[in-house]
Design an enzyme around this catalytic site. Structure first.
Site, PDB file in Angstrom:
ATOM      1  N   GLY A 223       2.482   6.283   9.763  1.00  7.73           N
ATOM      2  CA  GLY A 223       3.568   5.312   9.956  1.00  7.73           C
ATOM      3  C   GLY A 223       3.090   3.865   9.923  1.00  7.73           C
ATOM      4  CB  THR A 224       0.275   2.159  11.651  1.00 16.52           C
ATOM      5  OG1 THR A 224       0.728   2.581  12.934  1.00 16.52           O
ATOM      6  CG2 THR A 224      -0.336   0.779  11.722  1.00 16.52           C
TER       7      THR A 224
ATOM      8  NE  ARG B  80      -4.157   7.624  18.845  1.00 16.88           N
ATOM      9  CZ  ARG B  80      -3.572   8.379  17.919  1.00 16.88           C
ATOM     10  NH1 ARG B  80      -2.776   7.829  17.036  1.00 16.88           N
ATOM     11  NH2 ARG B  80      -3.778   9.675  17.885  1.00 16.88           N
TER      12      ARG B  80
ATOM     13  CE  LYS C 252       0.854  -0.164  15.648  1.00 17.09           C
ATOM     14  NZ  LYS C 252      -0.151   0.838  15.295  1.00 17.09           N
TER      15      LYS C 252
ATOM     16  N   GLY D 297      -8.612  34.507  25.096  1.00 19.61           N
ATOM     17  CA  GLY D 297      -8.513  33.118  24.628  1.00 19.61           C
ATOM     18  C   GLY D 297      -9.505  32.179  25.290  1.00 19.61           C
TER      19      GLY D 297
END
Ligand code: R5P
Length: 301
Positions: free
Chosen positions: A230-231, A95, A197, A37
């Protein structure tokens, strides 16, 4: 120009197109996995004394693509590259730009430091998530110059052309998107507004109802990322309740997890458009020309 372009496995096609746009040589990178891997990387060309431009986006398997990027950049330095310019169209981990809860990792800072320490001399990115706190601004967390180009004008111009929007208004779904809504609106001579939001969880947000000047108008909602959708779904609800005639949803980075595209269309968007920082069925606008323009200007200066 004494530069070459190389691509990690996340966006090889974009690296080829960028090399063409910059009119420089493309150097192939061989990547594969060992049976256990681990990643194997080999640079298949001469990079000694040259500026090496490395394209790698960090979507869907960000950790794997990051590690591959580190292996490429460090090898380029070992092989004598004069300078390494990283082109990371989708910069993951941006984020998490503040400690929302005590003890959390400030991922944006950590990842930026790792990219710099791997040997990146300069970094280009596209519409990187706007930092909520000043401490997370790039100049505060890295000495490496970071050029954050925006795709918003191109997305807005595409939307106007493709959907023949009448009396358009651009809406940002949250306060951080106000900047993008303004930039997009300026490019098409429209006005703009934004919503408030509150994030409840990774998948759930609340968007406050707001009086908007959208009645009978065509609305373009712009955001940096559509991830779970969602936003965008909540923003579409608000503008439709306020009487929008048509709604087009746009984002720079179509992360699109967990059926996001279908959710946004079901919420009432006539269409959803994005750029090619992440390959997707809605990637209609390429960021190659804006990246090439910005890199060319910089290399000439
Ligand atoms: C967050 O502030 C970003 O600008 C986007 O609004 C967010 O990442 C979108 O995520 P989701 O599609 O999961 O709501």
């Amino acid at each position: 120009m004494e530069a070459v372009v190389l691509g990690g496995s996340s966006l090889t096609h974009m690296a080829l197109r960028l090399a063409k746009a910059l009119e420089v040589e493309y150097v192939k990178v061989e990547t594969r996995k060992f049976p256990d891997g681990e990643k194997y990387v080999r640079i298949l060309g001469d990079v000694e004394d040259r500026i090496a431009i490395v394209v790698q986006s960090m979507y869907h398997r960000p950790d794997e693509y990051l590690l591959e990027y580190f292996l490429i950049v460090d090898t380029l330095k070992d092989l004598g590259a004069k300078k390494v310019i990283g082109v990371v169209p989708y910069f993951a981990y941006a984020r998490q730009d503040q400690r929302f809860k005590p003890g959390e990792a400030l991922s944006l800072k950590t990842v930026t430091k790792l990219i710099e320490n791997a040997g990146t001399d300069e970094l280009y990115t596209v519409d990187v998530h706007r930092h909520r706190v000043e401490e997370a601004e790039f100049p505060r967390i890295t000495r490496m110059p970071v050029h954050n180009v925006t795709a918003m004008p191109e997305l807005a111009k595409y939307a106007i052309r493709a959907y023949d929007l009448k009396d358009p208004i651009v809406i940002g779904p949250d306060a951080e998107a106000e900047h993008w809504a303004r930039v997009a609106a300026e490019a098409i001579g429209a006005d703009y507004d934004y919503l408030e939001k509150k994030r409840i969880s990774d998948r759930e947000v609340e968007v406050r109802p707001k009086r908007l000047d959208v009645r009978g108008r065509d609305v373009l909602i712009v955001d940096d990322i559509i991830s779970t959708g969602g936003t965008m779904v909540k923003a579409i609800d608000v503008v439709r309740r306020e009487g929008a005639r048509r709604v087009i949803a746009a984002c720079t980075h179509p992360v699109l997890v967990e059926g996001a595209l279908a959710r946004v269309l079901e919420a009432g968007a006539e269409d959803v458009i994005a750029t090619d920082t992440i390959p997707s069925p809605i990637s209609r606008v390429s960021v190659v020309p804006i990246l090439a323009k910005s890199i060319k200007e910089r290399l000439r200066s």
